[in-house]
Design a protein around this motif. Sequence first.
Motif, PDB file in Angstrom:
ATOM      1  N   SER A  64       0.855  -1.195   0.000  1.00  0.00           N
ATOM      2  CA  SER A  64       0.000   0.000   0.000  1.00  0.00           C
ATOM      3  C   SER A  64       0.880   1.231   0.000  1.00  0.00           C
ATOM      4  O   SER A  64       2.105   1.136   0.205  1.00  0.00           O
ATOM      5  CB  SER A  64      -0.921   0.018   1.235  1.00  0.00           C
ATOM      6  N   GLY A  65       0.256   2.380  -0.162  1.00  0.00           N
ATOM      7  CA  GLY A  65       1.001   3.631  -0.057  1.00  0.00           C
ATOM      8  C   GLY A  65       1.476   3.867   1.371  1.00  0.00           C
ATOM      9  O   GLY A  65       2.594   4.346   1.601  1.00  0.00           O
ATOM     10  N   THR A  66       0.630   3.515   2.321  1.00  0.00           N
ATOM     11  CA  THR A  66       1.014   3.638   3.726  1.00  0.00           C
ATOM     12  C   THR A  66       2.243   2.781   4.015  1.00  0.00           C
ATOM     13  O   THR A  66       3.202   3.235   4.654  1.00  0.00           O
ATOM     14  CB  THR A  66      -0.159   3.192   4.639  1.00  0.00           C
ATOM     15  N   LEU A  69       5.430   4.267   2.642  1.00  0.00           N
ATOM     16  CA  LEU A  69       5.971   5.301   3.533  1.00  0.00           C
ATOM     17  C   LEU A  69       6.641   4.675   4.760  1.00  0.00           C
ATOM     18  O   LEU A  69       7.745   5.060   5.152  1.00  0.00           O
ATOM     19  CB  LEU A  69       4.851   6.251   3.976  1.00  0.00           C
ATOM     20  N   THR A  90      -2.429  16.901   4.909  1.00  0.00           N
ATOM     21  CA  THR A  90      -2.194  15.721   4.080  1.00  0.00           C
ATOM     22  C   THR A  90      -3.068  14.606   4.596  1.00  0.00           C
ATOM     23  O   THR A  90      -3.730  14.738   5.630  1.00  0.00           O
ATOM     24  CB  THR A  90      -0.707  15.304   4.133  1.00  0.00           C
ATOM     25  N   PHE A  91      -3.068  13.489   3.879  1.00  0.00           N
ATOM     26  CA  PHE A  91      -3.750  12.306   4.372  1.00  0.00           C
ATOM     27  C   PHE A  91      -3.015  11.805   5.617  1.00  0.00           C
ATOM     28  O   PHE A  91      -1.792  11.902   5.712  1.00  0.00           O
ATOM     29  CB  PHE A  91      -3.809  11.221   3.287  1.00  0.00           C
ATOM     30  N   ALA A  93      -1.885   9.105   6.779  1.00  0.00           N
ATOM     31  CA  ALA A  93      -0.787   8.128   6.741  1.00  0.00           C
ATOM     32  C   ALA A  93       0.590   8.785   6.745  1.00  0.00           C
ATOM     33  O   ALA A  93       1.539   8.234   7.308  1.00  0.00           O
ATOM     34  CB  ALA A  93      -0.926   7.233   5.507  1.00  0.00           C
ATOM     35  N   THR A  94       0.723   9.935   6.106  1.00  0.00           N
ATOM     36  CA  THR A  94       2.025  10.596   5.996  1.00  0.00           C
ATOM     37  C   THR A  94       2.668  10.788   7.367  1.00  0.00           C
ATOM     38  O   THR A  94       3.884  10.597   7.526  1.00  0.00           O
ATOM     39  CB  THR A  94       1.873  11.976   5.312  1.00  0.00           C
ATOM     40  N   ILE A 136       4.629  16.237   0.362  1.00  0.00           N
ATOM     41  CA  ILE A 136       3.508  15.556  -0.306  1.00  0.00           C
ATOM     42  C   ILE A 136       3.249  16.334  -1.591  1.00  0.00           C
ATOM     43  O   ILE A 136       3.143  17.562  -1.549  1.00  0.00           O
ATOM     44  CB  ILE A 136       2.233  15.564   0.572  1.00  0.00           C
ATOM     45  N   ASP A 160       6.126  11.780  -0.740  1.00  0.00           N
ATOM     46  CA  ASP A 160       4.809  11.152  -0.718  1.00  0.00           C
ATOM     47  C   ASP A 160       4.159  11.434  -2.067  1.00  0.00           C
ATOM     48  O   ASP A 160       3.604  12.514  -2.317  1.00  0.00           O
ATOM     49  CB  ASP A 160       3.959  11.697   0.432  1.00  0.00           C
ATOM     50  N   CYS A 162       1.745   9.594  -3.349  1.00  0.00           N
ATOM     51  CA  CYS A 162       0.517   8.796  -3.397  1.00  0.00           C
ATOM     52  C   CYS A 162      -0.564   9.439  -4.262  1.00  0.00           C
ATOM     53  O   CYS A 162      -1.476   8.761  -4.716  1.00  0.00           O
ATOM     54  CB  CYS A 162       0.012   8.557  -1.985  1.00  0.00           C
ATOM     55  N   GLN A 163      -0.464  10.750  -4.502  1.00  0.00           N
ATOM     56  CA  GLN A 163      -1.455  11.419  -5.357  1.00  0.00           C
ATOM     57  C   GLN A 163      -0.835  11.911  -6.660  1.00  0.00           C
ATOM     58  O   GLN A 163      -1.507  12.616  -7.422  1.00  0.00           O
ATOM     59  CB  GLN A 163      -2.079  12.603  -4.594  1.00  0.00           C
ATOM     60  N   SER A 184       0.913   5.115  -4.065  1.00  0.00           N
ATOM     61  CA  SER A 184      -0.246   4.304  -3.678  1.00  0.00           C
ATOM     62  C   SER A 184      -1.023   3.893  -4.918  1.00  0.00           C
ATOM     63  O   SER A 184      -1.209   4.697  -5.834  1.00  0.00           O
ATOM     64  CB  SER A 184      -1.172   5.114  -2.770  1.00  0.00           C
ATOM     65  N   LYS A 189      -6.947   6.225  -6.703  1.00  0.00           N
ATOM     66  CA  LYS A 189      -5.806   7.042  -7.138  1.00  0.00           C
ATOM     67  C   LYS A 189      -5.748   7.063  -8.674  1.00  0.00           C
ATOM     68  O   LYS A 189      -6.449   6.303  -9.328  1.00  0.00           O
ATOM     69  CB  LYS A 189      -4.500   6.491  -6.538  1.00  0.00           C
ATOM     70  N   GLY A 197      -2.400  -1.490  -2.845  1.00  0.00           N
ATOM     71  CA  GLY A 197      -1.106  -1.699  -3.495  1.00  0.00           C
ATOM     72  C   GLY A 197      -0.298  -0.430  -3.398  1.00  0.00           C
ATOM     73  O   GLY A 197      -0.832   0.648  -3.137  1.00  0.00           O
ATOM     74  N   TYR A 317      -8.541  18.329   3.228  1.00  0.00           N
ATOM     75  CA  TYR A 317      -8.913  17.496   4.354  1.00  0.00           C
ATOM     76  C   TYR A 317      -9.593  18.398   5.354  1.00  0.00           C
ATOM     77  O   TYR A 317      -9.171  19.545   5.534  1.00  0.00           O
ATOM     78  CB  TYR A 317      -7.664  16.845   4.941  1.00  0.00           C
TER      79      TYR A 317
END
Length: 375
Positions: A64-66, A69, A90-91, A93-94, A136, A160, A162-163, A184, A189, A197, A317
């Motif tokens: 995963s993206g998490t 990281l 940010t999300f 997880a970062t 990010i 990061d 992920c986006q 991610s 995404k 993934g 967010y």
Amino acid sequence: MVNETAPIPLFDLKRQWRQVEADVRAALERVFATQQFILGPEVAALEKECQEYLGVEHAIGVSSGTDALLAALMALNVGPGDEVITTPFTFFATAGVVVRLGARPVFVDIRPDDFNIDPAAVAAALTPRTRAIIPIHLFGQAADMDALREAAGHVPIVEDCCQSIGCRYHGVSTGALGTVGCFSFFPTKNLGAFGDGGLLTTNDAELAQRLRDTRVHGMRPRYVHHFVGGNFRLDAMQAAILRAKLPYLDGWIARRREGAAHYGRLFTEVGLEGIVMPPPELAGRGHVYHQYVVRVPQRDALREFLAGRGIGSEVYYPIALHQQACFASLGYKSGDFPESERATDEVLALPIFPEVEAAERERVVAAMVEFYLGS
Ligand SMILES: *Cc1c(COP(=O)(O)O)cnc(C)c1O
């Protein structure tokens, strides 16, 4: 013809499925035939294709993206007593991964134009305990990496991404700009799997080996463990699906960019300029519009109004991370990061997925006209 009253979702993967179905089914058949489900040739092939697509020397598929990281910070030996600089906008997880390793997230504010980390604030926050910096590339637009690299000096930069898959900063892919890149493949995404993934990228061969070992409990060769890693492995089925979808990615990004340009023209045409602030596209930052995020007054009322007309939108967010209960012990307070806090009050993401039709964007903007201008 677009139905005049059909709901307009913020995101709808069913429209993409029609385009990729045959390719994805064929890819899955390959995996069914081999009955090899974890890592293996499909993951290796995806890694090679991502290396080529991203122009990076090493790509490592992960769960995963998490976990990308987390594994990146583990491979850099981040632990108790260490500080990791990132932003509170940010999300989760970062910053979550930093705390999970016993290290301290040191928040710095964002810049108001790109919502990304402020390199000047990073320079001011560096201490001898700083072990990494996590910018990010939020919403799909690259952070100011030249200024950040200058501020960082020798401190590793964990991007990061992920986006931001497909985003090129002055021609160089995000994920190839820092020490290590973390991607991610969450289904929503820009390149999404059919489950979780992720991907790690680096141009450092030694770090790449350490990341590969970290992915399998620090093991090499079999049942010999030099350090403690985790199970951060990617499935063959996810890899096969991602390989089927990767050739479409640039086309999808082009559609997202067209959609963003169209929204911008519409806001001007209908007289919402000065009320709705479209996302600025900064020079060389390669925005891939994972999200199309505007700043608006009366954000929550607008969101409700749009929902009443069947139009999906979302707030990325609504709460800055330094204001989250789980990070209370870090000792931050409201007012510490004014730009991040202002963003949480003003931002709204509008439908931007590649299959959104022009007529749907027109309906979104018409509803906004009705809300702000009353006609
Ligand atoms: C999606 C995302 C993550 C986490 O990725 P997962 O694959 O869901 O674990 C991390 N950071 C950012 C900025 C994200 O958007």
